[in-house]
Design an enzyme around this catalytic site. Structure first.
Site, PDB file in Angstrom:
ATOM      1  N   LYS A   1       0.841  -1.217   0.000  1.00  0.00           N
ATOM      2  CA  LYS A   1       0.000   0.000   0.000  1.00  0.00           C
ATOM      3  C   LYS A   1       0.870   1.260   0.000  1.00  0.00           C
ATOM      4  O   LYS A   1       0.680   2.158  -0.808  1.00  0.00           O
ATOM      5  CB  LYS A   1      -0.934   0.018   1.231  1.00  0.00           C
ATOM      6  CG  LYS A   1      -1.887  -1.163   1.303  1.00  0.00           C
ATOM      7  CD  LYS A   1      -2.831  -1.054   2.485  1.00  0.00           C
ATOM      8  CE  LYS A   1      -2.148  -1.073   3.836  1.00  0.00           C
ATOM      9  NZ  LYS A   1      -1.459  -2.343   4.167  1.00  0.00           N
TER      10      LYS A   1
ATOM     11  N   ARG B   1     -10.119   0.635   8.541  1.00  0.00           N
ATOM     12  CA  ARG B   1      -9.654  -0.734   8.820  1.00  0.00           C
ATOM     13  C   ARG B   1     -10.698  -1.589   9.505  1.00  0.00           C
ATOM     14  O   ARG B   1     -10.435  -2.734   9.842  1.00  0.00           O
ATOM     15  CB  ARG B   1      -8.462  -0.695   9.761  1.00  0.00           C
ATOM     16  CG  ARG B   1      -7.268  -0.251   9.053  1.00  0.00           C
ATOM     17  CD  ARG B   1      -6.072  -0.639   9.834  1.00  0.00           C
ATOM     18  NE  ARG B   1      -5.016   0.168   9.328  1.00  0.00           N
ATOM     19  CZ  ARG B   1      -3.798  -0.251   9.133  1.00  0.00           C
ATOM     20  NH1 ARG B   1      -3.471  -1.470   9.447  1.00  0.00           N
ATOM     21  NH2 ARG B   1      -2.907   0.553   8.659  1.00  0.00           N
TER      22      ARG B   1
ATOM     23  N   ARG C   1      11.775  -5.521   5.255  1.00  0.00           N
ATOM     24  CA  ARG C   1      11.495  -4.094   4.996  1.00  0.00           C
ATOM     25  C   ARG C   1      12.414  -3.181   5.801  1.00  0.00           C
ATOM     26  O   ARG C   1      12.703  -3.425   6.966  1.00  0.00           O
ATOM     27  CB  ARG C   1      10.045  -3.778   5.346  1.00  0.00           C
ATOM     28  CG  ARG C   1       9.750  -2.278   5.264  1.00  0.00           C
ATOM     29  CD  ARG C   1       8.284  -1.974   5.246  1.00  0.00           C
ATOM     30  NE  ARG C   1       7.583  -2.463   6.416  1.00  0.00           N
ATOM     31  CZ  ARG C   1       6.263  -2.387   6.554  1.00  0.00           C
ATOM     32  NH1 ARG C   1       5.527  -1.853   5.602  1.00  0.00           N
ATOM     33  NH2 ARG C   1       5.681  -2.856   7.641  1.00  0.00           N
TER      34      ARG C   1
ATOM     35  N   ARG D   1      10.978  -1.166  11.087  1.00  0.00           N
ATOM     36  CA  ARG D   1       9.846  -0.636  11.857  1.00  0.00           C
ATOM     37  C   ARG D   1       9.684  -1.415  13.147  1.00  0.00           C
ATOM     38  O   ARG D   1       9.895  -2.624  13.174  1.00  0.00           O
ATOM     39  CB  ARG D   1       8.564  -0.727  11.027  1.00  0.00           C
ATOM     40  CG  ARG D   1       8.290   0.551  10.259  1.00  0.00           C
ATOM     41  CD  ARG D   1       7.141   0.449   9.316  1.00  0.00           C
ATOM     42  NE  ARG D   1       5.925  -0.133   9.864  1.00  0.00           N
ATOM     43  CZ  ARG D   1       4.766  -0.178   9.204  1.00  0.00           C
ATOM     44  NH1 ARG D   1       4.686   0.333   7.990  1.00  0.00           N
ATOM     45  NH2 ARG D   1       3.705  -0.731   9.739  1.00  0.00           N
TER      46      ARG D   1
ATOM     47  N   ARG E   1      -1.039  -8.359  13.310  1.00  0.00           N
ATOM     48  CA  ARG E   1      -1.567  -7.431  12.302  1.00  0.00           C
ATOM     49  C   ARG E   1      -2.281  -8.187  11.188  1.00  0.00           C
ATOM     50  O   ARG E   1      -3.340  -7.769  10.721  1.00  0.00           O
ATOM     51  CB  ARG E   1      -0.425  -6.572  11.732  1.00  0.00           C
ATOM     52  CG  ARG E   1      -0.007  -5.459  12.686  1.00  0.00           C
ATOM     53  CD  ARG E   1       1.437  -5.042  12.498  1.00  0.00           C
ATOM     54  NE  ARG E   1       1.730  -4.548  11.169  1.00  0.00           N
ATOM     55  CZ  ARG E   1       2.930  -4.629  10.599  1.00  0.00           C
ATOM     56  NH1 ARG E   1       3.944  -5.199  11.228  1.00  0.00           N
ATOM     57  NH2 ARG E   1       3.120  -4.147   9.403  1.00  0.00           N
TER      58      ARG E   1
HETATM   59  P1  AP5 Z   1       4.765  -1.665   2.025  1.00  0.00           P
HETATM   60  O1  AP5 Z   1       4.428  -0.836   0.839  1.00  0.00           O
HETATM   61  O2  AP5 Z   1       5.492  -1.019   3.135  1.00  0.00           O
HETATM   62  O3  AP5 Z   1       3.465  -2.443   2.566  1.00  0.00           O
HETATM   63  P2  AP5 Z   1       2.110  -1.894   3.209  1.00  0.00           P
HETATM   64  O4  AP5 Z   1       0.974  -2.534   2.505  1.00  0.00           O
HETATM   65  O5  AP5 Z   1       2.137  -0.404   3.271  1.00  0.00           O
HETATM   66  O6  AP5 Z   1       2.185  -2.583   4.624  1.00  0.00           O
HETATM   67  P3  AP5 Z   1       2.226  -1.963   6.097  1.00  0.00           P
HETATM   68  O7  AP5 Z   1       2.994  -2.932   6.956  1.00  0.00           O
HETATM   69  O8  AP5 Z   1       2.703  -0.542   6.067  1.00  0.00           O
HETATM   70  O9  AP5 Z   1       0.762  -2.024   6.498  1.00  0.00           O
HETATM   71  P4  AP5 Z   1       0.243  -1.839   7.947  1.00  0.00           P
HETATM   72  O10 AP5 Z   1      -1.192  -1.766   7.701  1.00  0.00           O
HETATM   73  O11 AP5 Z   1       0.689  -2.857   8.918  1.00  0.00           O
HETATM   74  O12 AP5 Z   1       0.993  -0.561   8.492  1.00  0.00           O
HETATM   75  P5  AP5 Z   1       0.507   0.891   8.731  1.00  0.00           P
HETATM   76  O13 AP5 Z   1       1.699   1.751   8.715  1.00  0.00           O
HETATM   77  O14 AP5 Z   1      -0.633   1.232   7.859  1.00  0.00           O
HETATM   78  O15 AP5 Z   1       5.624  -2.920   1.480  1.00  0.00           O
HETATM   79  C1  AP5 Z   1       6.147  -3.882   2.396  1.00  0.00           C
HETATM   80  C2  AP5 Z   1       7.541  -4.350   1.922  1.00  0.00           C
HETATM   81  O16 AP5 Z   1       7.407  -5.053   0.702  1.00  0.00           O
HETATM   82  C3  AP5 Z   1       8.535  -3.202   1.637  1.00  0.00           C
HETATM   83  O17 AP5 Z   1       9.800  -3.604   2.048  1.00  0.00           O
HETATM   84  C4  AP5 Z   1       8.477  -3.026   0.105  1.00  0.00           C
HETATM   85  O18 AP5 Z   1       9.700  -2.542  -0.407  1.00  0.00           O
HETATM   86  C5  AP5 Z   1       8.170  -4.446  -0.355  1.00  0.00           C
HETATM   87  N1  AP5 Z   1       7.323  -4.505  -1.544  1.00  0.00           N
HETATM   88  C6  AP5 Z   1       6.205  -3.756  -1.795  1.00  0.00           C
HETATM   89  N2  AP5 Z   1       5.639  -4.118  -2.975  1.00  0.00           N
HETATM   90  C7  AP5 Z   1       6.418  -5.130  -3.464  1.00  0.00           C
HETATM   91  C8  AP5 Z   1       6.363  -5.944  -4.664  1.00  0.00           C
HETATM   92  N3  AP5 Z   1       5.371  -5.766  -5.589  1.00  0.00           N
HETATM   93  N4  AP5 Z   1       7.298  -6.878  -4.851  1.00  0.00           N
HETATM   94  C9  AP5 Z   1       8.306  -7.058  -3.912  1.00  0.00           C
HETATM   95  N5  AP5 Z   1       8.415  -6.333  -2.768  1.00  0.00           N
HETATM   96  C10 AP5 Z   1       7.487  -5.383  -2.548  1.00  0.00           C
HETATM   97  O19 AP5 Z   1      -0.060   0.803  10.231  1.00  0.00           O
HETATM   98  C11 AP5 Z   1       0.827   0.579  11.318  1.00  0.00           C
HETATM   99  C12 AP5 Z   1       0.076   0.614  12.628  1.00  0.00           C
HETATM  100  O20 AP5 Z   1      -0.521   1.923  12.820  1.00  0.00           O
HETATM  101  C13 AP5 Z   1      -1.105  -0.364  12.769  1.00  0.00           C
HETATM  102  O21 AP5 Z   1      -0.688  -1.667  13.134  1.00  0.00           O
HETATM  103  C14 AP5 Z   1      -1.908   0.326  13.875  1.00  0.00           C
HETATM  104  O22 AP5 Z   1      -1.302   0.171  15.145  1.00  0.00           O
HETATM  105  C15 AP5 Z   1      -1.785   1.806  13.477  1.00  0.00           C
HETATM  106  N6  AP5 Z   1      -2.858   2.191  12.522  1.00  0.00           N
HETATM  107  C16 AP5 Z   1      -2.693   2.634  11.248  1.00  0.00           C
HETATM  108  N7  AP5 Z   1      -3.886   2.901  10.685  1.00  0.00           N
HETATM  109  C17 AP5 Z   1      -4.832   2.619  11.610  1.00  0.00           C
HETATM  110  C18 AP5 Z   1      -6.243   2.665  11.607  1.00  0.00           C
HETATM  111  N8  AP5 Z   1      -6.943   3.049  10.533  1.00  0.00           N
HETATM  112  N9  AP5 Z   1      -6.891   2.315  12.753  1.00  0.00           N
HETATM  113  C19 AP5 Z   1      -6.221   1.945  13.856  1.00  0.00           C
HETATM  114  N10 AP5 Z   1      -4.865   1.841  13.913  1.00  0.00           N
HETATM  115  C20 AP5 Z   1      -4.180   2.185  12.795  1.00  0.00           C
HETATM  116 MG    MG Z   2       2.335   1.009   4.834  1.00  0.00          MG
END
Ligand code: AP5
Ligand code: MG
Length: 234
Positions: free
Chosen positions: A17, A97, A136, A169, A180
């Site tokens: 994402k 979410r 990552r 992270r 997660r």
């Molecule tokens: P990346 O693009 O970083 O993946 P992502 O889908 O963004 O995954 P996240 O781990 O960021 O999602 P998340 O939902 O856990 O975290 P968030 O920050 O939103 O890609 C991942 C890896 O793969 C990278 O190394 C990249 O280089 C590689 N990659 C990408 N595409 C690729 C491909 N096609 N081929 C090969 N490699 C690839 O949330 C974190 C925390 O914040 C949550 O756990 C929660 O505590 C809080 N939070 C955030 N939003 C909310 C909400 N709405 N409500 C409540 N709590 C929330």
């Molecule tokens: Mg992300």
């Protein structure tokens, strides 16, 4: 016509994402708004709110809905104040979410006379997700994302964009990753039916090279977001 058109990105942790949002937002003239990034920024402070967010974040648990909505609205208000004319919509990464957040978003958008142009669903098998999250690296300074094998920085351990030292992270531990992914299956994945019933979901195979995923998303979104009869063009 709605005032602004937003796009929602839904996919499990590691589906790409953040990686894709950074590439497609400028191409569609949307602003990338990621609640996870907003929380990571907030946690650099040393206050009660930062400690509260960290107590959920580091475990891989969802931050409470009310607090998350407040942080999101603050950012949307800021964008409207700073660049009302240029701000044509947000690319929402990580919100909503769960069902309560989806309903809260609908209400907020109704009040603002905005709408959702599309919901992009990034599908990736679980084994691939774990491999991606374990390798990552992120830049704590500018938020850029890398992967030790799939998307390495030019110089090991150093951000291409701003030169800062890259880190893992704090929620990319095996325990937090498992939690997660479970929360995603139980609370977030069911939102796809909520949006499918409104004809908004675009399914994308996220298990392809990064460039191929970007092209697939753009091809699906350009007709929806680029249509001036649906979304403002300036
Ligand atoms: P990346 O693009 O970083 O993946 P992502 O889908 O963004 O995954 P996240 O781990 O960021 O999602 P998340 O939902 O856990 O975290 P968030 O920050 O939103 O890609 C991942 C890896 O793969 C990278 O190394 C990249 O280089 C590689 N990659 C990408 N595409 C690729 C491909 N096609 N081929 C090969 N490699 C690839 O949330 C974190 C925390 O914040 C949550 O756990 C929660 O505590 C809080 N939070 C955030 N939003 C909310 C909400 N709405 N409500 C409540 N709590 C929330
Ligand atoms: Mg992300």
């Amino acid at each position: 016509m709605a005032d602004r058109c937003h796009v929602v990105l839904i996919g499990p942790q590691g589906s790409g994402k953040g990686t894709q949002a950074a590439r497609i937002a400028p191409r569609l003239r949307l602003v990338h708004v990621a609640t996870g990034d907003l929380f990571r920024q907030l946690m650099t402070r040393d206050d009660e709110l930062a400690r509260e967010v960290r107590s959920y974040y580091d475990r891989g648990a969802l931050v409470p809905d009310e607090l998350t909505l407040r942080v999101l609205l603050q950012r949307l208000d800021e964008l409207e104040r700073e660049s009302a004319e240029a701000f044509r919509g947000a690319l929402l990464d990580g919100y909503p979410r769960n069902r309560a957040q989806a309903e809260a978003l609908d209400q907020v958008l109704r009040e603002r006379r905005d709408s959702i142009a599309a919901v992009v669903h990034l599908a990736v098998p679980r084994a691939v997700l774990i491999e991606r999250l374990s390798g990552r690296l992120i830049c704590p300074q500018c938020g850029a994302t890398y992967h030790i094998r799939f998307s390495p920085p030019k110089t090991a351990g150093q951000c291409d964009r701003c030169g800062s030292a890259l880190i893992q992270r704090s929620d990319d531990t095996p325990e937090a990753i498992a939690r997660r992914l479970e929360t995603y299956e139980q609370q977030t994945a069911p939102l796809l039916d909520y949006y499918r019933a409104r004809g908004l979901v675009v399914d994308i195979d996220g298990n392809q090279p990064i460039d191929a995923v970007t092209e697939a998303i753009l091809a699906a979104l350009e007709p929806r977001v680029g249509d001036p009869s649906r979304c403002r063009s300036s």
